[in-house]
Design a protein around this motif. Structure first.
Motif, PDB file in Angstrom:
ATOM      1  N   LEU A  60       0.820  -1.219   0.000  1.00 35.14           N
ATOM      2  CA  LEU A  60       0.000   0.000   0.000  1.00 35.14           C
ATOM      3  C   LEU A  60       0.854   1.269   0.000  1.00 35.14           C
ATOM      4  O   LEU A  60       0.320   2.370   0.072  1.00 35.14           O
ATOM      5  CB  LEU A  60      -0.917   0.005   1.228  1.00 35.14           C
ATOM      6  CG  LEU A  60      -1.876  -1.173   1.362  1.00 35.14           C
ATOM      7  CD1 LEU A  60      -2.609  -1.104   2.699  1.00 35.14           C
ATOM      8  CD2 LEU A  60      -2.862  -1.190   0.206  1.00 35.14           C
ATOM      9  N   GLU A  61       2.163   1.067  -0.060  1.00 35.69           N
ATOM     10  CA  GLU A  61       3.124   2.165  -0.014  1.00 35.69           C
ATOM     11  C   GLU A  61       2.903   3.054   1.213  1.00 35.69           C
ATOM     12  O   GLU A  61       2.976   4.282   1.161  1.00 35.69           O
ATOM     13  CB  GLU A  61       3.080   2.985  -1.302  1.00 35.69           C
ATOM     14  CG  GLU A  61       3.487   2.180  -2.509  1.00 35.69           C
ATOM     15  CD  GLU A  61       3.439   2.965  -3.794  1.00 35.69           C
ATOM     16  OE1 GLU A  61       3.246   4.197  -3.756  1.00 35.69           O
ATOM     17  OE2 GLU A  61       3.600   2.334  -4.853  1.00 35.69           O
ATOM     18  N   ASN A  62       2.610   2.405   2.326  1.00 31.12           N
ATOM     19  CA  ASN A  62       2.340   3.104   3.575  1.00 31.12           C
ATOM     20  C   ASN A  62       3.324   2.668   4.672  1.00 31.12           C
ATOM     21  O   ASN A  62       3.051   2.816   5.848  1.00 31.12           O
ATOM     22  CB  ASN A  62       0.898   2.813   4.013  1.00 31.12           C
ATOM     23  CG  ASN A  62       0.421   3.762   5.075  1.00 31.12           C
ATOM     24  OD1 ASN A  62       0.977   4.847   5.245  1.00 31.12           O
ATOM     25  ND2 ASN A  62      -0.597   3.361   5.808  1.00 31.12           N
ATOM     26  N   PHE A  63       4.454   2.112   4.281  1.00 31.11           N
ATOM     27  CA  PHE A  63       5.437   1.582   5.228  1.00 31.11           C
ATOM     28  C   PHE A  63       6.139   2.713   5.976  1.00 31.11           C
ATOM     29  O   PHE A  63       6.625   3.659   5.376  1.00 31.11           O
ATOM     30  CB  PHE A  63       6.466   0.724   4.487  1.00 31.11           C
ATOM     31  CG  PHE A  63       7.542   0.179   5.376  1.00 31.11           C
ATOM     32  CD1 PHE A  63       7.292  -0.915   6.191  1.00 31.11           C
ATOM     33  CD2 PHE A  63       8.806   0.762   5.407  1.00 31.11           C
ATOM     34  CE1 PHE A  63       8.280  -1.423   7.011  1.00 31.11           C
ATOM     35  CE2 PHE A  63       9.801   0.257   6.225  1.00 31.11           C
ATOM     36  CZ  PHE A  63       9.530  -0.840   7.031  1.00 31.11           C
ATOM     37  N   LYS A  64       6.177   2.615   7.280  1.00 30.54           N
ATOM     38  CA  LYS A  64       6.896   3.559   8.137  1.00 30.54           C
ATOM     39  C   LYS A  64       7.938   2.757   8.914  1.00 30.54           C
ATOM     40  O   LYS A  64       7.600   1.887   9.700  1.00 30.54           O
ATOM     41  CB  LYS A  64       5.949   4.227   9.133  1.00 30.54           C
ATOM     42  CG  LYS A  64       4.728   4.899   8.510  1.00 30.54           C
ATOM     43  CD  LYS A  64       5.025   6.334   8.202  1.00 30.54           C
ATOM     44  CE  LYS A  64       3.798   7.092   7.812  1.00 30.54           C
ATOM     45  NZ  LYS A  64       3.379   6.942   6.454  1.00 30.54           N
ATOM     46  N   PRO A  65       9.221   3.019   8.712  1.00 30.16           N
ATOM     47  CA  PRO A  65      10.274   2.201   9.348  1.00 30.16           C
ATOM     48  C   PRO A  65      10.327   2.328  10.871  1.00 30.16           C
ATOM     49  O   PRO A  65      10.928   1.504  11.536  1.00 30.16           O
ATOM     50  CB  PRO A  65      11.562   2.706   8.711  1.00 30.16           C
ATOM     51  CG  PRO A  65      11.245   4.034   8.147  1.00 30.16           C
ATOM     52  CD  PRO A  65       9.774   4.041   7.843  1.00 30.16           C
TER      53      PRO A  65
END
Length: 188
Positions: A60-65
């Motif tokens: 979802l291109e919502n990755f937060k490291p």
């Protein structure tokens, strides 16, 4: 007498015995296997959570490291518990006074003799004798004694009875036991 001890004592209170925990190895026979089990379970859960998060957010291109880093930090904190407990205990000082049991480490903890209704002197696999106080403490396995010794004293607010406290790895345990039981029977 140092200031911390002086401020912990009541007026006229006398020290009858003092000592610190015997030398011990952090991952000894008693504590090594539970540590390994806890570390493996913690690592599996943390890796599973990180993988699940990555699988759910990357498409979802919502990755937060930051979330995987927080999960890993919690895992490290959980797994390092035995090392933190051992470090805290190595700085602990034990006292028997004419009024109560007292121990000083990062904080001051005490148990008046009248609050002690159940206790047990017991040895772990590494031959360290500990005083287990309260119904909850006497039931715990020896692998939990260090954690209990480095945590708070649990008193029942209603009854005033100590439910859980531990003096871990008592030096000269026979002498400690004799003085403790004399005071307990006199004042308990």
């Amino acid at each position: 007498m140092d200031e911390e001890l002086k401020s912990a004592l009541n007026d006229g209170e006398k020290i009858l015995w003092q000592g610190k925990p015997e030398n011990f190895v952090t991952l000894d026979k008693t504590n090594k296997k539970p540590f390994i089990i806890k570390a493996v379970i913690t690592a599996v859960i943390c890796v599973g959570l990180i993988i699940a998060y990555c699988l759910a957010t990357i498409p979802l291109e919502n990755f937060k490291p930051v979330l995987p880093l927080v999960i890993a930090a919690f895992g490290i904190l959980i797994a390092s518990g035995p090392f933190l407990d051992a470090r805290r205990l190595k700085k602990t000082r034990y006292f028997i006074t004419d009024q109560r049991l007292l121990w000083i480490s990062d904080s001051v903890k005490s148990v008046p003799y009248g609050s002690i209704k159940e206790y047990l002197f017991s040895r772990d696999e590494d031959d360290h004798t500990s005083l287990l106080i309260g119904v909850d403490a006497v039931k715990k396995k020896s692998a939990r004694w260090r954690t209990l010794a480095s945590s708070s004293v649990y008193m029942n607010e209603t009854t005033g009875v100590c439910e859980q406290a531990v003096f871990y790895a008592l030096p000269n345990a026979e002498r400690f036991k004799r003085i403790f039981e004399e005071q307990l029977h006199k004042l308990g």
